[in-house]
Design a protein around this motif. Sequence first.
Motif, PDB file in Angstrom:
ATOM      1  N   MET A   1       0.845  -0.896   0.322  1.00 27.47           N
ATOM      2  CA  MET A   1       0.387   0.151   0.369  1.00 27.47           C
ATOM      3  C   MET A   1       0.644   1.416  -0.199  1.00 27.47           C
ATOM      4  O   MET A   1       1.935   1.512   0.866  1.00 27.47           O
ATOM      5  N   ARG A   2       0.700   1.838  -0.996  1.00 24.88           N
ATOM      6  CA  ARG A   2       1.456   3.284  -1.204  1.00 24.88           C
ATOM      7  C   ARG A   2       0.553   4.571  -0.021  1.00 24.88           C
ATOM      8  O   ARG A   2      -0.576   4.413  -0.141  1.00 24.88           O
ATOM      9  N   LEU A   3       1.614   5.159   1.203  1.00 20.46           N
ATOM     10  CA  LEU A   3       0.765   5.847   1.833  1.00 20.46           C
ATOM     11  C   LEU A   3       0.404   7.379   1.410  1.00 20.46           C
ATOM     12  O   LEU A   3      -0.754   7.321   1.669  1.00 20.46           O
ATOM     13  N   SER A   4       0.636   7.273  -0.158  1.00 20.14           N
ATOM     14  CA  SER A   4       0.431   8.762  -0.503  1.00 20.14           C
ATOM     15  C   SER A   4      -0.438   8.435  -0.939  1.00 20.14           C
ATOM     16  O   SER A   4      -1.868   9.854  -0.907  1.00 20.14           O
ATOM     17  N   ALA A   5      -1.230   7.365  -1.154  1.00 20.98           N
ATOM     18  CA  ALA A   5      -2.970   6.987  -1.117  1.00 20.98           C
ATOM     19  C   ALA A   5      -3.816   6.531   0.059  1.00 20.98           C
ATOM     20  O   ALA A   5      -5.147   6.131  -0.732  1.00 20.98           O
ATOM     21  N   TYR A   6      -2.749   6.033   0.930  1.00 23.50           N
ATOM     22  CA  TYR A   6      -4.024   5.193   1.859  1.00 23.50           C
ATOM     23  C   TYR A   6      -4.140   6.415   3.048  1.00 23.50           C
ATOM     24  O   TYR A   6      -4.196   7.859   3.017  1.00 23.50           O
ATOM     25  N   GLN A 342       2.405 -11.249  14.072  1.00 19.66           N
ATOM     26  CA  GLN A 342       0.658 -11.408  14.221  1.00 19.66           C
ATOM     27  C   GLN A 342       0.026 -10.664  14.061  1.00 19.66           C
ATOM     28  O   GLN A 342      -1.554 -11.010  12.935  1.00 19.66           O
ATOM     29  N   VAL A 343      -0.901 -10.072  14.177  1.00 18.60           N
ATOM     30  CA  VAL A 343      -1.309  -8.695  14.367  1.00 18.60           C
ATOM     31  C   VAL A 343      -1.238  -7.266  13.948  1.00 18.60           C
ATOM     32  O   VAL A 343      -2.426  -6.220  13.464  1.00 18.60           O
ATOM     33  N   ALA A 344      -0.129  -6.974  13.074  1.00 20.17           N
ATOM     34  CA  ALA A 344       0.216  -5.565  13.225  1.00 20.17           C
ATOM     35  C   ALA A 344      -0.384  -5.443  12.025  1.00 20.17           C
ATOM     36  O   ALA A 344      -0.686  -5.947  10.766  1.00 20.17           O
ATOM     37  N   PRO A 345      -0.773  -4.427  11.174  1.00 23.81           N
ATOM     38  CA  PRO A 345      -1.914  -4.210  10.036  1.00 23.81           C
ATOM     39  C   PRO A 345      -0.750  -3.618   8.762  1.00 23.81           C
ATOM     40  O   PRO A 345      -0.938  -4.610   7.392  1.00 23.81           O
ATOM     41  N   PHE A 346       1.023  -3.764   9.095  1.00 22.92           N
ATOM     42  CA  PHE A 346       1.801  -4.154   7.411  1.00 22.92           C
ATOM     43  C   PHE A 346       3.006  -5.123   8.495  1.00 22.92           C
ATOM     44  O   PHE A 346       3.273  -4.540   9.627  1.00 22.92           O
ATOM     45  N   THR A 347       3.650  -5.385   8.325  1.00 20.07           N
ATOM     46  CA  THR A 347       4.773  -6.425   8.081  1.00 20.07           C
ATOM     47  C   THR A 347       6.128  -5.212   7.785  1.00 20.07           C
ATOM     48  O   THR A 347       6.957  -5.101   9.476  1.00 20.07           O
ATOM     49  N   VAL A 348       6.153  -4.211   7.115  1.00 23.79           N
ATOM     50  CA  VAL A 348       7.344  -3.895   6.602  1.00 23.79           C
ATOM     51  C   VAL A 348       6.778  -2.584   6.422  1.00 23.79           C
ATOM     52  O   VAL A 348       5.651  -2.121   4.943  1.00 23.79           O
ATOM     53  N   LEU A 371       8.874  -7.583  -2.527  1.00 23.81           N
ATOM     54  CA  LEU A 371       8.022  -8.011  -1.180  1.00 23.81           C
ATOM     55  C   LEU A 371       6.785  -8.233  -1.346  1.00 23.81           C
ATOM     56  O   LEU A 371       5.800  -8.819  -0.540  1.00 23.81           O
ATOM     57  N   SER A 372       5.543  -6.766  -1.724  1.00 30.31           N
ATOM     58  CA  SER A 372       4.055  -7.424  -2.164  1.00 30.31           C
ATOM     59  C   SER A 372       4.316  -8.748  -3.330  1.00 30.31           C
ATOM     60  O   SER A 372       3.018  -9.095  -2.691  1.00 30.31           O
ATOM     61  N   ALA A 373       5.168  -8.460  -3.954  1.00 34.20           N
ATOM     62  CA  ALA A 373       4.837 -10.410  -4.743  1.00 34.20           C
ATOM     63  C   ALA A 373       4.883 -11.188  -3.914  1.00 34.20           C
ATOM     64  O   ALA A 373       4.181 -12.631  -4.645  1.00 34.20           O
ATOM     65  N   ALA A 374       6.008 -10.914  -2.714  1.00 31.48           N
ATOM     66  CA  ALA A 374       6.041 -12.198  -2.359  1.00 31.48           C
ATOM     67  C   ALA A 374       4.788 -12.584  -1.218  1.00 31.48           C
ATOM     68  O   ALA A 374       5.521 -13.227  -0.389  1.00 31.48           O
ATOM     69  N   GLY A 375       3.932 -11.755  -1.034  1.00 29.60           N
ATOM     70  CA  GLY A 375       2.775 -11.501  -0.107  1.00 29.60           C
ATOM     71  C   GLY A 375       2.521 -11.040   1.400  1.00 29.60           C
ATOM     72  O   GLY A 375       2.124 -11.362   2.603  1.00 29.60           O
ATOM     73  N   ILE A 376       4.244 -10.104   1.043  1.00 29.71           N
ATOM     74  CA  ILE A 376       4.809  -9.908   2.600  1.00 29.71           C
ATOM     75  C   ILE A 376       3.851  -8.167   2.647  1.00 29.71           C
ATOM     76  O   ILE A 376       3.438  -7.889   1.216  1.00 29.71           O
ATOM     77  N   GLU A 377       3.194  -8.151   3.694  1.00 32.85           N
ATOM     78  CA  GLU A 377       2.221  -6.751   3.866  1.00 32.85           C
ATOM     79  C   GLU A 377       3.194  -5.615   3.979  1.00 32.85           C
ATOM     80  O   GLU A 377       3.503  -5.532   4.909  1.00 32.85           O
ATOM     81  N   THR A 378       2.752  -4.910   2.466  1.00 31.96           N
ATOM     82  CA  THR A 378       4.094  -4.263   3.554  1.00 31.96           C
ATOM     83  C   THR A 378       3.539  -2.076   3.103  1.00 31.96           C
ATOM     84  O   THR A 378       2.512  -1.899   1.794  1.00 31.96           O
ATOM     85  N   LEU A 379       3.703  -1.804   3.363  1.00 35.64           N
ATOM     86  CA  LEU A 379       3.411   0.387   3.303  1.00 35.64           C
ATOM     87  C   LEU A 379       4.427   1.337   3.220  1.00 35.64           C
ATOM     88  O   LEU A 379       5.924   0.950   3.673  1.00 35.64           O
ATOM     89  N   ILE A 380       4.531   1.782   1.861  1.00 35.85           N
ATOM     90  CA  ILE A 380       5.427   2.381   1.781  1.00 35.85           C
ATOM     91  C   ILE A 380       5.175   3.809   1.489  1.00 35.85           C
ATOM     92  O   ILE A 380       4.369   4.060   1.130  1.00 35.85           O
ATOM     93  N   ASP A 381       6.511   4.564   2.090  1.00 34.38           N
ATOM     94  CA  ASP A 381       6.002   5.294   2.266  1.00 34.38           C
ATOM     95  C   ASP A 381       6.666   6.269   1.448  1.00 34.38           C
ATOM     96  O   ASP A 381       7.389   7.298   0.921  1.00 34.38           O
ATOM     97  N   ASP A 382       5.837   6.906   0.260  1.00 33.79           N
ATOM     98  CA  ASP A 382       6.148   7.341  -0.766  1.00 33.79           C
ATOM     99  C   ASP A 382       5.778   9.218  -0.377  1.00 33.79           C
ATOM    100  O   ASP A 382       5.706   9.684  -2.199  1.00 33.79           O
ATOM    101  N   ARG A 383       6.109  10.217   0.274  1.00 36.74           N
ATOM    102  CA  ARG A 383       4.820  11.513   0.461  1.00 36.74           C
ATOM    103  C   ARG A 383       6.124  11.846   0.563  1.00 36.74           C
ATOM    104  O   ARG A 383       7.140  11.568   0.292  1.00 36.74           O
ATOM    105  N   ASP A 384       6.147  13.215  -0.045  1.00 41.16           N
ATOM    106  CA  ASP A 384       7.145  13.765   0.032  1.00 41.16           C
ATOM    107  C   ASP A 384       7.520  14.785   0.997  1.00 41.16           C
ATOM    108  O   ASP A 384       6.494  16.144   1.293  1.00 41.16           O
TER     109      ASP A 384
END
Length: 439
Positions: A1-6, A342-348, A371-384
């Motif tokens: 998930m991109r933080l710019s769109a979340y 185990q309960v985190a909204p994102f792992t990475v 990471l996303s393709a491997a099924g790891i719930e990932t949040l990327i902070d792509d904001r300026d």
Amino acid sequence: MRLSAYFLPTLRENPKEAQIVSHRLMLRAGMIQQASAGIYSWLPLGHKVLRKIEQIVREEQDAAGAQEVLMPTIQSADLWRESGRYDDYGKEMLRIEDRHGRDMLYGPTNEELITDIFRTHVRSYKALPLMLYHIQWKFRDEVRPRFGVMRGREFLMKDNYSFDTTYEGAVDSYNKMFVAYLKTYARMGLSAIPMKADTGPIGGDLSHEFIVLADTGESGVFYDQAWENQDFANMTVDYADMDAVNGIVERYTSLYAATDEKHVPGEAPVPEENLKERRGIEVGQIFYFGTKYSEPLGATVSAPEGGDVPVHMGSYGVGVSRLVGAIIEASHDDKGIIWPEQVAPFTVGIANLKTDDEGCTTVCEDLYAKLSAAGIETLIDDRDERPGAKMANLDLIGVPWQILVGPRGLKSGVVEVKNRKSGDVEEMTPEAVLNRFAS
């Protein structure tokens, strides 16, 4: 998930209305928004955590042999009049009249409704034992709703109901839930201790409440230090082997644990040096109440020796939405939430510390995609945003693993990997990061 769109409406300052840590951090982390007193909307981040907790609860109920149903939130008052609880329950029950003048209520619990389902469809002892559960919203009109989701008026709850022909069978069902609860809380990274409890308006004469240790807890608890060395997460059990199940229950009910209401100073069967005192939060309770509901509601089955007998029942509740707050109370620091994985909204979480740097952006995007393709719930902070603000945000929302990508590190071919819980930071190549998390 991109933080710019979340949709993540975080707050920098502590809300004035929040009195306890979990309420403050859930509001600051953009997990919930109050709709009215004691009632909350769950925003995307909070909803992700809520559903993960719900799934752990569901998996452990299924493993113990319970079957999932779904009952309505609105119930007929007639059933509660049959059981005798309609007038006894008190003002916590929200009473409603529909357009035809029929008395209805927003269910605070479901003993009557599940008993009606049972009596409609089950006639023989051969169908028993039986455990039916659901995960549904409840409403109790608290006089003073407070502490956010810890003591709200509307809450998500798992309630399970057992049906047996005998007391001995009912205790077996009770013990299965006892063990299932130990495993459930351990999977969420919690230290939960079962303590003998009063049954309250549910009724019955056998009950345990499960208390999560937390320095900010609402109740004082006393317990044998041996509780701190138990590993419930890796405990294996065959629920078909009742000798093994009952042995587990016997083992853990022999370890001393009591709330401050039941603890008598000087009388605990524990050496003084091994008696610990902490604070705790109740996150679930189990009850055996015999024929309290089956007799007035006529829930009977044919017995092996002939004739009809009322079934013995128990109920088993887990506060699913309350657990979100309890986990935060048990696991946080001055920077924010520390989610168990185990309960985190994102792992990475990936923080691009310089979005106008082509090298940083390329590495971040590559890590995010793989990471996303491997099924790891990932949040990327792509904001300026400023690097400090990005790192503070990841700490606030409690992402367990944080990958910090900046031009200084990339000159040496490395990124920083931070463990949210320990605070340890390790320099790794992007390839090593993928090997750790995606292999």
